[in-house]
Design an enzyme around this catalytic site. Structure first.
Site, PDB file in Angstrom:
ATOM      1  N   GLU A 121      -7.141  -9.951   7.617  1.00 40.48           N
ATOM      2  CA  GLU A 121      -7.498  -9.680   6.220  1.00 40.48           C
ATOM      3  C   GLU A 121      -8.823 -10.325   5.829  1.00 40.48           C
ATOM      4  O   GLU A 121      -9.637  -9.731   5.121  1.00 40.48           O
ATOM      5  CB  GLU A 121      -6.384 -10.164   5.287  1.00 40.48           C
ATOM      6  CG  GLU A 121      -5.063  -9.403   5.407  1.00 40.48           C
ATOM      7  CD  GLU A 121      -4.209  -9.839   6.580  1.00 40.48           C
ATOM      8  OE1 GLU A 121      -4.564 -10.844   7.246  1.00 40.48           O
ATOM      9  OE2 GLU A 121      -3.177  -9.199   6.855  1.00 40.48           O
ATOM     10  N   PHE A 139      -1.663 -11.182   0.186  1.00 40.71           N
ATOM     11  CA  PHE A 139      -2.645 -11.569   1.204  1.00 40.71           C
ATOM     12  C   PHE A 139      -4.058 -11.525   0.631  1.00 40.71           C
ATOM     13  O   PHE A 139      -4.885 -12.390   0.899  1.00 40.71           O
ATOM     14  CB  PHE A 139      -2.539 -10.654   2.428  1.00 40.71           C
ATOM     15  CG  PHE A 139      -1.174 -10.635   3.049  1.00 40.71           C
ATOM     16  CD1 PHE A 139      -0.328 -11.736   2.961  1.00 40.71           C
ATOM     17  CD2 PHE A 139      -0.710  -9.516   3.722  1.00 40.71           C
ATOM     18  CE1 PHE A 139       0.937 -11.721   3.529  1.00 40.71           C
ATOM     19  CE2 PHE A 139       0.553  -9.490   4.289  1.00 40.71           C
ATOM     20  CZ  PHE A 139       1.382 -10.593   4.203  1.00 40.71           C
ATOM     21  N   HIS A 183       1.530  -3.468  -3.736  1.00 43.24           N
ATOM     22  CA  HIS A 183       2.833  -4.138  -3.736  1.00 43.24           C
ATOM     23  C   HIS A 183       2.713  -5.487  -4.456  1.00 43.24           C
ATOM     24  O   HIS A 183       3.199  -6.512  -3.986  1.00 43.24           O
ATOM     25  CB  HIS A 183       3.373  -4.312  -2.317  1.00 43.24           C
ATOM     26  CG  HIS A 183       3.747  -3.024  -1.650  1.00 43.24           C
ATOM     27  ND1 HIS A 183       2.800  -2.117  -1.203  1.00 43.24           N
ATOM     28  CD2 HIS A 183       4.955  -2.470  -1.365  1.00 43.24           C
ATOM     29  CE1 HIS A 183       3.417  -1.073  -0.663  1.00 43.24           C
ATOM     30  NE2 HIS A 183       4.724  -1.248  -0.764  1.00 43.24           N
ATOM     31  N   SER A 213       1.781   1.709   4.403  1.00 40.05           N
ATOM     32  CA  SER A 213       2.291   1.081   3.184  1.00 40.05           C
ATOM     33  C   SER A 213       1.463   1.457   1.967  1.00 40.05           C
ATOM     34  O   SER A 213       1.989   1.590   0.866  1.00 40.05           O
ATOM     35  CB  SER A 213       2.269  -0.440   3.325  1.00 40.05           C
ATOM     36  OG  SER A 213       3.131  -0.832   4.367  1.00 40.05           O
TER      37      SER A 213
END
Lengths: 317, 335
Positions: free
Chosen positions: B80, B105, B131, B59
């Site tokens: 994360e 996140f 994103h 991504s």
């Protein structure tokens, strides 16, 4: 008060502060480590008297761990807190930092006079350790659950920089309830972080009571094993057992698995009424109690101490 | 630091856009190569760089970096918080880690790790939130990040950058080699049209003035710079005096640029792919209010609500965050 002058070895220009075949663990070494553990407890009492509230019992449970790490296991250079090849020490249970500061001062990482202003305005030494303010603190803490991840990062960074040092991360047993610990545990085994050593101070208590009543964490050894770690269980107040284990782990340079030491300890160890009273997390000793605690730590017959209520939780004024 | 799975630097074979060939479609997003290439350039310049991600290497395009520098890439899996704290640990050893995951996140799930382990500990970690905004469209609110600028901006010691496109991201990454503070890079999904040519001038905290105008100045950041530029050109062509500033650094904010624009224009319009509370609009409002400027401020963005779901381009149209929408907003203000 115990002496501190002979504690730290002189720097070795060859960088071989510790050979791979350590000297035998003599009665003198053991006596020295026991004396250092007493020093941790006595200094804890002295410093908390300045702050007027502090985590005595959480620090007493890991006094032998501090002493063995800083005076036998860890590879350090006196007066060089930022030596790149030093072994690292991180605390998930940052609230025991009051017991660490005297050792860092003893290693010449900062002037001992700073201890006298513990927690006072402008002094770098607080209840939780701050790496930006206190030379020798390898990582800041205070929010439980981050330290093992940070320690793993140190292993990975050291690997890229071609430095071989060991990273010791001391965790509270209540900390086992934090999810991030297990993220890090999984990652450390995956990364074959053989030079990462987690130490769980299994003193059985957290703020709200007994760990196993608040949120059970057993079977603890089984959990770490299942996550791919080599697990050792040890009496956390037996400096000979601790030193033997730390030396063995240090000698084993082929280990790929990270190692977890579950240190069975007593919260408040060394002062009878703290050991017996579950409420002792944060507290303050009145002068007569302080004298009794010091006498007990020094191995003198303790006069009957009056158990006191622990200070209100979170009252850190 | 195990080597990643078989990773191809460039997609192979035909890609049917109608199919769900996720990785290949993703790796064809033209903007994705900038991140990896900029990191590779730092490596080539001798900087001790590492990169990591949490199961999103396709991504964010870091698969490209991983293939080139397997010894400098860490796959953290879906953890994360562990990744962010570990990045702090990595930074203590003299290595400069870049860790990337979706902005939602990073900014929300890892907020406390960022504050404690990175910013409070003053470690030069580079956080890449990709994103950002509503770029993940119909994936929904969990994947939208319209709060991250507000959160990151209030963390002391953290530099907050929202590059307009890949070339500016690359320039910011290059400039970061000498930047002592930790940095949050907020970026899009790699499919935005470029505003800049390769490696434009970049200085942290120094806004870029595209046009000046007396009627209104648009102050935009990130993915909004390109549509704002188009809108401003159309407005100027129709005779309105409209300026445009690319405020790529949200913190430290270029106060002088804001005040100069407020001096010269009747209206300041901030445009961001973010909640109008606390982000670019909030930062500009603070500067203008404290200076007591006469100019009127209007904040354009997501109006303190959760975005609808739709393909991103449909959302930009719906929220008037495309060129036509921004042009309409300006015309309505000046009418």
């Amino acid at each position: 008060m115990p002496t501190t002058a002979t504690a730290a070895p002189a720097p070795d220009p060859m960088g071989a502060e510790r050979t791979l075949m350590p000297a035998p663990l003599t009665p003198e070494t053991i006596a020295h480590l026991e004396e250092r553990a007493r020093h941790v407890r006595l200094e804890t009492i002295r410093l908390i008297a300045i702050a007027k509230v502090g985590h005595y019992s959480s620090t007493f449970s890991c006094a032998e761990l501090f002493a063995t790490l800083y005076y036998d296991a860890m590879r350090l250079r006196h007066g060089e807190p930022r030596w790149p090849d030093r072994d690292r020490f991180l605390m998930g249970k940052g609230h025991a930092a009051v017991g660490l500061y005297p050792l860092l001062a003893d290693w010449g990482f900062f002037p001992k006079e700073l201890l006298d202003g513990y927690t006072r305005l402008g002094n770098p030494l607080g209840d939780h350790p701050d790496m930006t303010k206190v030379p020798g603190v390898d990582f800041s803490s205070g929010s439980i659950g981050h330290a093992l991840s940070a320690g793993l990062g140190m292993v990975m960074g050291g690997r890229m920089m071609n430095r071989r040092f060991d990273v010791y991360v001391m965790l509270g047993d209540g900390e086992m309830q934090e999810g991030q610990v297990w993220e890090a545990a999984m990652a450390a085994a995956h990364q074959k972080a053989g030079n990462l050593i987690a130490i769980v101070d299994r003193n059985g208590y957290q703020l709200d009571g007994q760990v196993d009543e608040v949120m059970g964490i057993e079977p603890l050894a089984g959990k770490w094993r299942a996550f791919g770690w080599e697990v050792h269980e040890v009496d956390g107040h037996d400096v000979a057992a601790l030193a033997t284990l730390f030396r063995r782990l240090k000698q084993d340079r082929t280990r790929e698995k990270p190692a977890c030491i579950i240190a069975r300890t007593l919260k408040g160890k060394g002062v009878g009424y703290m050991e017996r009273e579950a409420g002792w997390h944060l507290g303050y000793l009145a002068p007569e109690d302080e004298a009794a605690a010091i006498a007990e730590i020094m191995g003198q017959p303790a006069s009957p101490a009056i158990p006191r209520e622990a200070a209100a939780q979170g009252d850190a004024r | 630091m195990t080597a990643p799975m078989t990773v191809t630097d460039t997609p192979t074979g035909p890609v049917n856009p109608g199919s769900w060939q996720y990785r290949q479609l993703n790796s064809r997003a033209p903007g994705l190569s900038y991140l990896s290439d900029a990191l590779s350039a730092l490596v080539a310049d001798g900087h001790p760089v590492m990169a990591g991600t949490a199961d999103l290497q396709y991504s964010n395009g870091l698969a490209r970096f991983a293939a080139r520098h397997p010894d400098r890439f860490v796959q953290f899996g879906i953890s994360e918080q562990n990744m962010v704290s570990a990045a702090a640990g990595i930074a203590t050893t003299g290595v400069m880690p870049f860790v990337a995951t979706f902005a939602s996140f990073l900014g929300l799930l890892c907020c406390e790790q960022i504050r404690m382990d990175i910013a409070y500990s003053a470690l030069p970690v580079r956080l890449i939130g990709h994103h950002a905004g509503i770029a993940l469209g119909f994936y929904g609110t969990s994947h939208h990040a319209t709060e991250d600028l507000a959160i990151m901006r209030s963390i002391a010691g953290l530099t907050v950058v929202n590059p307009a496109d890949g070339p500016q991201l690359a320039a910011a990454i290059k400039a970061s080699a000498d930047h002592p503070e930790p940095i949050y890079f907020r970026i899009g999904r790699g499919q935005e049209p470029n505003v800049y040519e390769d490696l434009p001038d970049f200085q942290f905290g120094k806004a870029i003035e595209h046009e000046t105008g007396s009627d209104l100045t648009v102050i935009a950041c990130g993915t909004m710079v390109h549509p704002c530029l188009e809108a401003v050109r159309a407005l100027r062509a129709s005779g309105l005096s409209v300026g445009l500033i690319d405020m790529h650094t949200i913190k430290p904010l270029d106060r002088d640029a804001v005040l100069a624009a407020a001096e010269r224009s009747r209206v300041i319009l901030t445009v961001e792919e973010h909640n109008i509370l606390g982000g670019l609009g909030g930062a500009v409002a603070e500067v203008m209010a404290e200076a007591g400027t006469k100019a009127l401020l209007i904040r354009h963005g997501i109006r303190d609500e959760y975005s609808l779901i739709a393909p991103p381009t449909h959302l930009y149209r719906h929220y008037q965050l495309d060129a036509a929408g921004i042009e309409t907003v300006v015309r309505d203000i000046l009418a």
